[in-house]
Design a protein around this motif. Structure first.
Motif, mmCIF file in Angstrom:
data_model
loop_
_atom_site.group_PDB
_atom_site.id
_atom_site.type_symbol
_atom_site.label_atom_id
_atom_site.label_comp_id
_atom_site.label_asym_id
_atom_site.label_seq_id
_atom_site.Cartn_x
_atom_site.Cartn_y
_atom_site.Cartn_z
ATOM 1 N N ALA A 278 -44.009 30.381 50.754
ATOM 2 C CA ALA A 278 -43.088 31.153 51.595
ATOM 3 C C ALA A 278 -43.734 32.509 51.803
ATOM 4 N N TYR B 291 -42.794 35.085 50.616
ATOM 5 C CA TYR B 291 -42.439 35.859 49.415
ATOM 6 C C TYR B 291 -42.728 34.969 48.208
ATOM 7 N N LYS C 212 -37.977 35.310 44.847
ATOM 8 C CA LYS C 212 -37.119 35.686 45.984
ATOM 9 C C LYS C 212 -36.533 34.477 46.710
ATOM 10 N N ILE C 213 -36.716 33.273 46.165
ATOM 11 C CA ILE C 213 -36.189 32.071 46.827
ATOM 12 C C ILE C 213 -34.675 32.219 46.997
ATOM 13 N N PRO C 214 -34.150 32.046 48.219
ATOM 14 C CA PRO C 214 -32.713 32.265 48.414
ATOM 15 C C PRO C 214 -31.856 31.254 47.648
ATOM 16 N N CYS D 131 -33.059 30.866 59.408
ATOM 17 C CA CYS D 131 -33.018 30.526 57.987
ATOM 18 C C CYS D 131 -32.337 31.644 57.216
ATOM 19 N N SER D 132 -31.898 31.328 55.988
ATOM 20 C CA SER D 132 -31.142 32.322 55.232
ATOM 21 C C SER D 132 -32.050 33.427 54.697
ATOM 22 N N ASP D 133 -33.377 33.268 54.781
ATOM 23 C CA ASP D 133 -34.294 34.279 54.235
ATOM 24 C C ASP D 133 -34.993 35.091 55.327
ATOM 25 N N ASP D 134 -34.449 35.144 56.526
ATOM 26 C CA ASP D 134 -35.050 35.882 57.648
ATOM 27 C C ASP D 134 -36.231 35.153 58.275
ATOM 28 N N TYR D 135 -36.547 33.967 57.784
ATOM 29 C CA TYR D 135 -37.582 33.173 58.438
ATOM 30 C C TYR D 135 -36.954 32.566 59.684
ATOM 31 N N THR E 248 -34.441 23.985 45.324
ATOM 32 C CA THR E 248 -34.325 25.285 45.994
ATOM 33 C C THR E 248 -35.643 25.715 46.627
ATOM 34 N N HIS F 155 -34.199 26.198 54.193
ATOM 35 C CA HIS F 155 -32.916 26.930 54.112
ATOM 36 C C HIS F 155 -32.347 27.228 55.502
#
Ligand SMILES: Nc1nc2c(c(=O)[nH]1)N[C@H]1C(S)=C(S)[C@@H](COP(=O)(O)O)O[C@H]1N2
Ligand SMILES: [Mo]
Length: 249
Positions: free
Chosen positions: A88, A90, A94-96, A171-175, A202, A223
């Motif tokens: 990722a 990150y 930092k995995i959501p 995605c929930s992580d801004d991706y 996850t 995500h």
């Protein structure tokens, strides 16, 4: 008339055509890459406008060469890569974390049925399984077993305008990323809910990720929180940083 000979000639022509396509694809890819490296992206800069034009041209050529009948290779389960790498923008810390009880998938854009989907609703849809190779732009590849909903089935279900140009993912992580409609409708493109016969771990995109074995790793968003159908070019996290948008393998 000798039918067998005709058939052979036809096959030879097909083969030559394929060879030419492969060659054309490499030339275009190399051309676009070298121009990318040799200029800086200042919006006012004429050369950057030309480069952007070339890059879009490259995407259009790849889209044109894309055959929805050509399948990515599938592997026996004995060849599954274990452990399957994580990647990722990150690190693992930092995995959501997503709560499966409150998770909702939003569907937006050029579609008829705008209702959001809970995880239970998504899990009740028919699913297919695939053991395919994930090819990452960072230079690694791995074989994994994924199961999920055919994106083409899902698009029909939500009344998507399949004449639209793009399917985008948030995605929930801004991706974020997006794919062309032909690739979205490809039979091996799935909204994966499971990995190795278990719910997605996850790090591999719980609760929902795209598996698209005809494209590079960064076109496989994890995500996912929203799917949208649009004619406005949506780009992507890495694509907007210079990576090729079509990214076929
Ligand atoms: N949400 C999200 N999806 C993502 C990414 C990311 O950073 N965030 N990285 C992409 C990249 S570059 C790769 S190679 C794959 C890695 O998937 P994996 O961790 O399951 O191996 O996820 C893709 N999808
Ligand atoms: Mo990647």
């Amino acid at each position: 008339m000798n039918n067998e000979l005709d058939q052979k000639e036809l096959e030879q022509k097909d083969f030559e055509c394929l060879e030419r396509r492969g060659f054309l694809r490499s030339v275009l890819a190399v051309g676009a890459l070298s121009t990318l490296q040799s200029c800086n992206f200042t919006p006012s800069d004429a050369s950057s406008r030309i480069t952007r034009g070339l890059v879009r041209f490259n995407d259009e050529m790849q889209a044109w060469l894309f055959k929805s009948s050509r399948l990515a290779r599938e592997y026996p389960d004995s060849m599954i890569t274990n452990p399957f790498p994580f990647n990722a923008f990150y690190d693992r810390s930092k995995i959501p974390v997503i709560d499966p009880m409150t998770y909702q998938l939003e569907v937006l854009g050029r579609i008829r049925n705008r209702k959001s989907w809970t995880l239970a609703e998504l899990s009740s849809l028919p699913q297919i399984s695939q053991t395919t190779r994930h090819i990452a732009a960072e230079g690694w590849s791995a074989i994994g077993k994924w199961k999920g909903i055919r994106l083409s089935d899902f698009l029909l279900r939500i009344g998507a305008d399949t004449k639209a140009k793009y399917v985008g993912f948030k995605c929930s992580d801004d991706y974020y990323t997006s794919i062309d409609m032909a690739s979205a409708l490809h039979p091996q493109t799935i909204l994966a809910l499971s990995f190795s016969d278990k719910p997605l771990p996850t790090e591999h995109g719980f609760p929902l990720r795209l598996k698209i074995p005809t494209k590079l790793g960064y076109k496989n968003p994890k995500h996912i929180t929203a799917v949208y159908v649009t004619d406005v070019f949506p780009g992507g996290y890495w694509e907007d940083r210079g990576y090729n948008w079509f990214a076929g393998v």
